[in-house]
Design a protein around this motif. Sequence first.
Motif, PDB file in Angstrom:
ATOM      1  N   SER A  11       0.908  -1.198   0.176  1.00 19.43           N
ATOM      2  CA  SER A  11      -0.079  -0.101   0.043  1.00 19.43           C
ATOM      3  C   SER A  11       0.928   1.363   0.198  1.00 19.43           C
ATOM      4  O   SER A  11       2.101   1.221   0.207  1.00 19.43           O
ATOM      5  N   GLY A  12       0.290   2.318  -0.447  1.00 24.80           N
ATOM      6  CA  GLY A  12       0.985   3.566  -0.294  1.00 24.80           C
ATOM      7  C   GLY A  12       1.396   4.231  -1.598  1.00 24.80           C
ATOM      8  O   GLY A  12       1.063   3.686  -2.553  1.00 24.80           O
ATOM      9  N   THR A  13       1.970   5.385  -1.488  1.00 27.03           N
ATOM     10  CA  THR A  13       2.453   5.997  -2.456  1.00 27.03           C
ATOM     11  C   THR A  13       3.756   5.403  -2.819  1.00 27.03           C
ATOM     12  O   THR A  13       4.370   4.801  -2.091  1.00 27.03           O
ATOM     13  N   LYS A  17       6.428   3.287  -0.448  1.00 26.35           N
ATOM     14  CA  LYS A  17       6.760   1.843  -0.839  1.00 26.35           C
ATOM     15  C   LYS A  17       8.286   1.521  -0.838  1.00 26.35           C
ATOM     16  O   LYS A  17       8.476   0.614  -0.004  1.00 26.35           O
ATOM     17  N   GLN A  38       1.938   7.172 -11.644  1.00 29.06           N
ATOM     18  CA  GLN A  38       1.294   8.265 -10.567  1.00 29.06           C
ATOM     19  C   GLN A  38       2.090   8.746  -9.911  1.00 29.06           C
ATOM     20  O   GLN A  38       1.940   9.759  -8.897  1.00 29.06           O
ATOM     21  N   ASN A  40       4.900  11.507  -8.765  1.00 32.43           N
ATOM     22  CA  ASN A  40       5.087  12.683  -9.111  1.00 32.43           C
ATOM     23  C   ASN A  40       6.563  13.102  -9.115  1.00 32.43           C
ATOM     24  O   ASN A  40       7.238  13.777  -8.482  1.00 32.43           O
ATOM     25  N   ASP A 243      -6.152  -7.890  -2.281  1.00 33.70           N
ATOM     26  CA  ASP A 243      -6.804  -6.646  -1.807  1.00 33.70           C
ATOM     27  C   ASP A 243      -6.607  -6.350  -0.374  1.00 33.70           C
ATOM     28  O   ASP A 243      -6.638  -4.947  -0.150  1.00 33.70           O
ATOM     29  N   ARG A 246      -3.511  -4.243  -0.042  1.00 35.02           N
ATOM     30  CA  ARG A 246      -3.425  -2.930  -0.621  1.00 35.02           C
ATOM     31  C   ARG A 246      -3.779  -1.766   0.506  1.00 35.02           C
ATOM     32  O   ARG A 246      -3.604  -0.555   0.182  1.00 35.02           O
ATOM     33  N   GLU A 247      -4.283  -2.315   1.546  1.00 37.91           N
ATOM     34  CA  GLU A 247      -4.688  -1.584   2.712  1.00 37.91           C
ATOM     35  C   GLU A 247      -3.875  -1.695   4.099  1.00 37.91           C
ATOM     36  O   GLU A 247      -4.101  -1.011   4.976  1.00 37.91           O
TER      37      GLU A 247
ATOM     38  N   GLU B 473     -13.716  -1.513 -10.363  1.00 41.96           N
ATOM     39  CA  GLU B 473     -12.765  -1.454  -9.151  1.00 41.96           C
ATOM     40  C   GLU B 473     -11.733  -0.481  -9.405  1.00 41.96           C
ATOM     41  O   GLU B 473     -11.041  -0.710 -10.419  1.00 41.96           O
ATOM     42  N   ALA B 475      -8.073   1.387  -8.076  1.00 42.01           N
ATOM     43  CA  ALA B 475      -7.075   1.533  -7.027  1.00 42.01           C
ATOM     44  C   ALA B 475      -6.607   2.720  -6.454  1.00 42.01           C
ATOM     45  O   ALA B 475      -6.051   3.544  -7.147  1.00 42.01           O
ATOM     46  N   PRO B 477      -4.177   4.329  -3.541  1.00 40.25           N
ATOM     47  CA  PRO B 477      -2.979   3.827  -2.898  1.00 40.25           C
ATOM     48  C   PRO B 477      -3.063   3.000  -1.509  1.00 40.25           C
ATOM     49  O   PRO B 477      -2.343   2.289  -1.047  1.00 40.25           O
ATOM     50  N   PHE B 478      -4.323   3.101  -1.255  1.00 40.78           N
ATOM     51  CA  PHE B 478      -4.543   2.605   0.292  1.00 40.78           C
ATOM     52  C   PHE B 478      -5.467   1.813   0.118  1.00 40.78           C
ATOM     53  O   PHE B 478      -6.483   1.350   1.140  1.00 40.78           O
ATOM     54  N   GLY B 479      -6.118   0.984  -0.976  1.00 34.11           N
ATOM     55  CA  GLY B 479      -7.257  -0.039  -0.914  1.00 34.11           C
ATOM     56  C   GLY B 479      -8.058   0.500  -2.384  1.00 34.11           C
ATOM     57  O   GLY B 479      -7.827   1.146  -2.997  1.00 34.11           O
ATOM     58  N   LEU B 480      -8.782  -0.658  -2.424  1.00 33.96           N
ATOM     59  CA  LEU B 480      -9.626  -0.583  -3.696  1.00 33.96           C
ATOM     60  C   LEU B 480     -11.005   0.044  -3.298  1.00 33.96           C
ATOM     61  O   LEU B 480     -11.625   0.227  -2.310  1.00 33.96           O
ATOM     62  N   LEU B 501     -13.654  -0.344  -0.226  1.00 36.84           N
ATOM     63  CA  LEU B 501     -13.373  -1.516   0.370  1.00 36.84           C
ATOM     64  C   LEU B 501     -12.350  -1.662   1.552  1.00 36.84           C
ATOM     65  O   LEU B 501     -12.323  -2.499   2.113  1.00 36.84           O
ATOM     66  N   SER B 502     -11.738  -0.551   1.864  1.00 36.57           N
ATOM     67  CA  SER B 502     -10.791  -0.471   2.573  1.00 36.57           C
ATOM     68  C   SER B 502     -11.100   0.673   3.802  1.00 36.57           C
ATOM     69  O   SER B 502     -11.866   1.575   3.387  1.00 36.57           O
ATOM     70  N   GLN B 503     -10.525   0.732   4.866  1.00 35.61           N
ATOM     71  CA  GLN B 503     -11.082   1.629   5.594  1.00 35.61           C
ATOM     72  C   GLN B 503      -9.894   2.805   5.696  1.00 35.61           C
ATOM     73  O   GLN B 503      -9.986   3.688   6.269  1.00 35.61           O
ATOM     74  N   ARG B 504      -8.942   2.575   4.719  1.00 39.50           N
ATOM     75  CA  ARG B 504      -7.787   3.514   4.973  1.00 39.50           C
ATOM     76  C   ARG B 504      -7.746   4.576   3.713  1.00 39.50           C
ATOM     77  O   ARG B 504      -6.857   5.358   3.742  1.00 39.50           O
ATOM     78  N   PRO B 615      -7.532   6.399 -10.192  1.00 36.71           N
ATOM     79  CA  PRO B 615      -6.096   6.157  -9.547  1.00 36.71           C
ATOM     80  C   PRO B 615      -5.081   7.371  -9.686  1.00 36.71           C
ATOM     81  O   PRO B 615      -4.455   7.631  -8.806  1.00 36.71           O
ATOM     82  N   ALA B 619      -3.878   9.134  -6.331  1.00 38.38           N
ATOM     83  CA  ALA B 619      -2.487   9.020  -5.867  1.00 38.38           C
ATOM     84  C   ALA B 619      -2.006  10.256  -5.852  1.00 38.38           C
ATOM     85  O   ALA B 619      -1.238  10.652  -4.667  1.00 38.38           O
ATOM     86  N   SER B 620      -2.498  11.454  -6.538  1.00 37.56           N
ATOM     87  CA  SER B 620      -1.981  12.624  -6.502  1.00 37.56           C
ATOM     88  C   SER B 620      -2.192  13.400  -5.188  1.00 37.56           C
ATOM     89  O   SER B 620      -1.756  13.959  -4.375  1.00 37.56           O
ATOM     90  N   ALA B 622      -2.950  11.780  -2.331  1.00 46.16           N
ATOM     91  CA  ALA B 622      -2.302  10.972  -1.298  1.00 46.16           C
ATOM     92  C   ALA B 622      -0.960  11.594  -1.212  1.00 46.16           C
ATOM     93  O   ALA B 622      -0.009  11.468  -0.248  1.00 46.16           O
ATOM     94  N   GLN B 623      -0.336  11.900  -2.424  1.00 46.17           N
ATOM     95  CA  GLN B 623       1.208  12.683  -2.326  1.00 46.17           C
ATOM     96  C   GLN B 623       1.065  14.050  -1.870  1.00 46.17           C
ATOM     97  O   GLN B 623       2.074  14.498  -1.588  1.00 46.17           O
TER      98      GLN B 623
END
Lengths: 624, 624
Positions: A11-13, A17, A38, A40, A243, A246-247, B473, B475, B477-480, B501-504, B615, B619-620, B622-623
């Motif tokens: 998971s993560g950017t 990772k 994705q 930057n 899946d 991913r989290e 679905e 993606a 960075p922290f889940g689907l 589908l993720s809590q994060r 996505p 991702a952006s 999240a960054q």
Amino acid sequence: MHRSIATVSLSGTLPQKLEAIAAAGFDGFELFEHDFIQFNGSAATLGTIARDLGLSVDLYQPFRDFEAMPELQFRRSLERAERKFDLMQAMGAPLVLCCSNTSPLAMDDPARAAAQLHALAERAAQRGLRVGFEALAWGRHTSRYGQAWDIVRRADHPSLGLILDSFHTLSLKDDPAGIADIPGEKIFFLQMADAPLMAMDVLQWARHHRSFPGQGDFDVVTFLEKTLRAGYTGPLSLEIFNDVFRETPNRRTAVDAMRSLLNLESQVRERLDHALPAEVALFSPPPLPDLSGISFIEFAVDEAAAVALGTLLQQLGFRRVGRHRSKAVVLYRQGDVHLIVNAQPDSFARERFDAHGASVCALGLRTDAPEAAAERAVAMRSQPHHSPVGPGEARVPATVAPGGNLVHFVASALGRDGLYAADFVLDDDGPGAADAGLQAIDHVALGLDIDQLDTWVLFSRAVLGLEPGESLELADPFGLIRSRGVANAERSVRLVLNVSLSQRTRTARTLRKSGGGAVHHIALRCDDIFASVAQLRANGAAFVPISGNYYDDLATRIDLDGGLIERMRESGVLFDRSPAGDYLHIYTESFENGLFFEVVQRVDGYDAYGAINAPARMASQAQS
Amino acid sequence: MHRSIATVSLSGTLPQKLEAIAAAGFDGFELFEHDFIQFNGSAATLGTIARDLGLSVDLYQPFRDFEAMPELQFRRSLERAERKFDLMQAMGAPLVLCCSNTSPLAMDDPARAAAQLHALAERAAQRGLRVGFEALAWGRHTSRYGQAWDIVRRADHPSLGLILDSFHTLSLKDDPAGIADIPGEKIFFLQMADAPLMAMDVLQWARHHRSFPGQGDFDVVTFLEKTLRAGYTGPLSLEIFNDVFRETPNRRTAVDAMRSLLNLESQVRERLDHALPAEVALFSPPPLPDLSGISFIEFAVDEAAAVALGTLLQQLGFRRVGRHRSKAVVLYRQGDVHLIVNAQPDSFARERFDAHGASVCALGLRTDAPEAAAERAVAMRSQPHHSPVGPGEARVPATVAPGGNLVHFVASALGRDGLYAADFVLDDDGPGAADAGLQAIDHVALGLDIDQLDTWVLFSRAVLGLEPGESLELADPFGLIRSRGVANAERSVRLVLNVSLSQRTRTARTLRKSGGGAVHHIALRCDDIFASVAQLRANGAAFVPISGNYYDDLATRIDLDGGLIERMRESGVLFDRSPAGDYLHIYTESFENGLFFEVVQRVDGYDAYGAINAPARMASQAQS
């Protein structure tokens, strides 16, 4: 070996990772194209970040729908490849993964596939790059490694080789034996993935449910063995689409990933009797511990909870047989069951109590070689734990289990009193009147967060040498519970790993209160459950009531003596039968944090945990 | 019709389930055996509870592995049946469901199956009970309704009939047309289930992913139509195994269930031109609204948030064109986009603000017949909402959408100013210098809890007349993220339903802050995105930055003019292409609670939402 992991596994950017991958001790990574698109920053910047972290960019992936195409598409793909080669050169990636074509335009023409891959490899060679061709399990015309190897052989270009992925082979039940006959230098890269056996479309399975080696059901050990027998000396890598991963926080996933490779290497090493080339230095940890039982369970409490738990334990037939010489710690015993109740301020137990309330904070596992077991745990990237030891007190090596509880390794040679003789003032004059005949810890059930199940399965295998059983789904009135037992070969150590798939079950609610990886019940074994239950009820113990409808139905399902069913009905005992034997069991009412006890009697070779009856217990708990 | 539902479709203990079933207006229920076995009470007690709730026990289910067995097992099963008949008589259940045999012992012998079922029916008849035989899709020898009917016909016993289940027929792609030829009185019971189309094992699909009619992809309307054409007059029931429903609060699930039946009945009613028997009174609600656009979006704010949002809207080219005559409510306009910012204390909006912070609290949908639309909503069990109306102010009928926001129905006849002329002091002298050419609300994206997606799909269909598109679905960075658009036929009203589908993920975190069913972004349509973005940037609007790697890759994927790609790169605009047309779009930075705007340009017949680029956006974000 050079150890690698695909960025898609975490998971993560992208920068997050890579930091997690480096921190877990990997040598390199496979760059998943979406992560780069994705990101930057430029390809050169990525290369710098990787170098600064001590990581090599081992593979750029994937390049899709290339081979066996009509001329027009082929020409266009070659142009596309040049742009990807630009990036690879800028970031320092030497190899691109070309996966077998899934396009409806692809032709069933291995000669064309080979010719087009030859052209691609020639372009790559001009830049000092290489191309690896991999059979996707759902490739249109090429789905098996044997077909991919046939195409690579026909193409016959030094910059074109084969990429192997255990998922694509083992998901199709293809035989990996033939890998050993492929020239090792023509295998350019190896991706290892495990997976649980599932009855589903292979593409969905691959995209959502792969796992690290040792977390699933595939024979990944043989797969790696065959590849090494071929003479492969390249990276050992992980490409896991999952899946949950991913989290999951990526630092945790990266440690699991590394543990999975180290464990896999150590398993393969035991099989490979012939000398491997020097560059294939497989990991060689201390051996798995030979466990022989659960020595003790330790509870974290404060003074008030210590009193309440003490009362409960006495109802359960335990005697208070010892008091620690220097700490607020008390020992309870019945048969060979030892329970330690720790209310010492400024201790590890108190930290756990403060964080999670009254709960189990440690397990003691018996083994002949505790130091080697603890060294194995460290080698497998499990955190060691050093408790402060007073003068004359016993040192018990320990490791931190996933979720934060401790696992202590206790020397079998110490015997029944040995561990406690030094630290405790013992006062055991044998079973008292309340003794209920509970003789051993049958199993310990843990409630885990969804993202801890795979972690625990791998920890159990790689650190404790426990093997998982069947994965079951149980219906709680407020959602499904996934349950999987892990046990040693002689069945003297059994853990049950329970995950709530819902946020609303009792298991999930308990978990929120008592932290991830919490013990939610402890099962104690006896020889005559009716006698034990009678004594326990006389002691004042309370059990979860079971509906009379359960016993009416039991009589229709299993051919049982009517008298036995009536005894079960009167006692509140539940029943399960397998071909190997029977299981009689009963659950106590809950203590704090939802923790409860189970009393069990195993008859003959019954080897499971009465999962069929768990819904009756959960429904009863929900009705109470 | 007599409406029924299986207890397995709902979460909770059996008494809780029955209360929810009664509260939602069902006439009866199917009793799932496990629910009874775990119920702390007798069959007679259950019958009393049911009667007190006004519910009939329509069916006891299931009875398994009965027919076509060797004599020994058959005899034993007959004994087992007598015990279940005891229960059925005690609780008042007239019918038992016998599902086709899955045992490896079952023989491929329809004559034997018929004879054994005849014997079972004879036993049932002696008690005044009946047996219904149903083909399970994974039955060993009987998997289709035609086979089950053949066996029932051979058995030829008045107390033996057929049970139909739409899942078992439609999951096998079996043709339901033949149902119309079965004598209606020999169909004893009808279970309706829908499901999303999935590439998976039918048993897993059936056990985990069924849904209520109108929530999935099956043609359940034709299935019911054929059954009614056969002359069936029995209960219309729902038997839904769904992992999410197992944890959803059961009152909510029961309302969805009732809505699904009412909607299904109304759809079938339109098709059945011949007179139905009197006992088949299909539900007849007001027609679905004919929506023609999103009239307005209303934000719940306090005074501070009103100022901040006002600044943002002005950067986005909106003009403040009206002030409510009596309330702290302001109207912003650009093109045909109307945004209402409501900071009025003691209002519905303020309640939403207090609960969720600054957020969207209402949508206005344009229709020719607002009152009929609101009546349809009530008929479909959606809560009406009556706002206090001041003297001379417009009354706009409204319903409460799942999650608690309002949907207002606005008369098309009111025109552009009509809705606001009465309530607002309007001051619109046309587009100002900051106008960015945003012309209409293209779509509104909602972030939903996992257990709200099916609820929203059904609400969209049954109340708003919006049909769902493909389920995707994406993606993060922290889940689907699962994403599904719903839209009216003319595409003037589009909603996008997103579930994390993720809590994060950002979507999940936004949801926790701003409540279930929250709007997480609003997409505004323009004709020239480059001109619009230039103006918006000049106004001070800030956009999510997109990596240069995105544009490099775009050039390799799609054959685009190089100049266009450079314009997109400079503007930060994203691109998608479908066979029908192109989509250019850009996302703003987030306002409070993660809410943001999207500016979109649709070219030709592009009919989706640029999911491929989500996505990159996530991702952006999240960054940043």
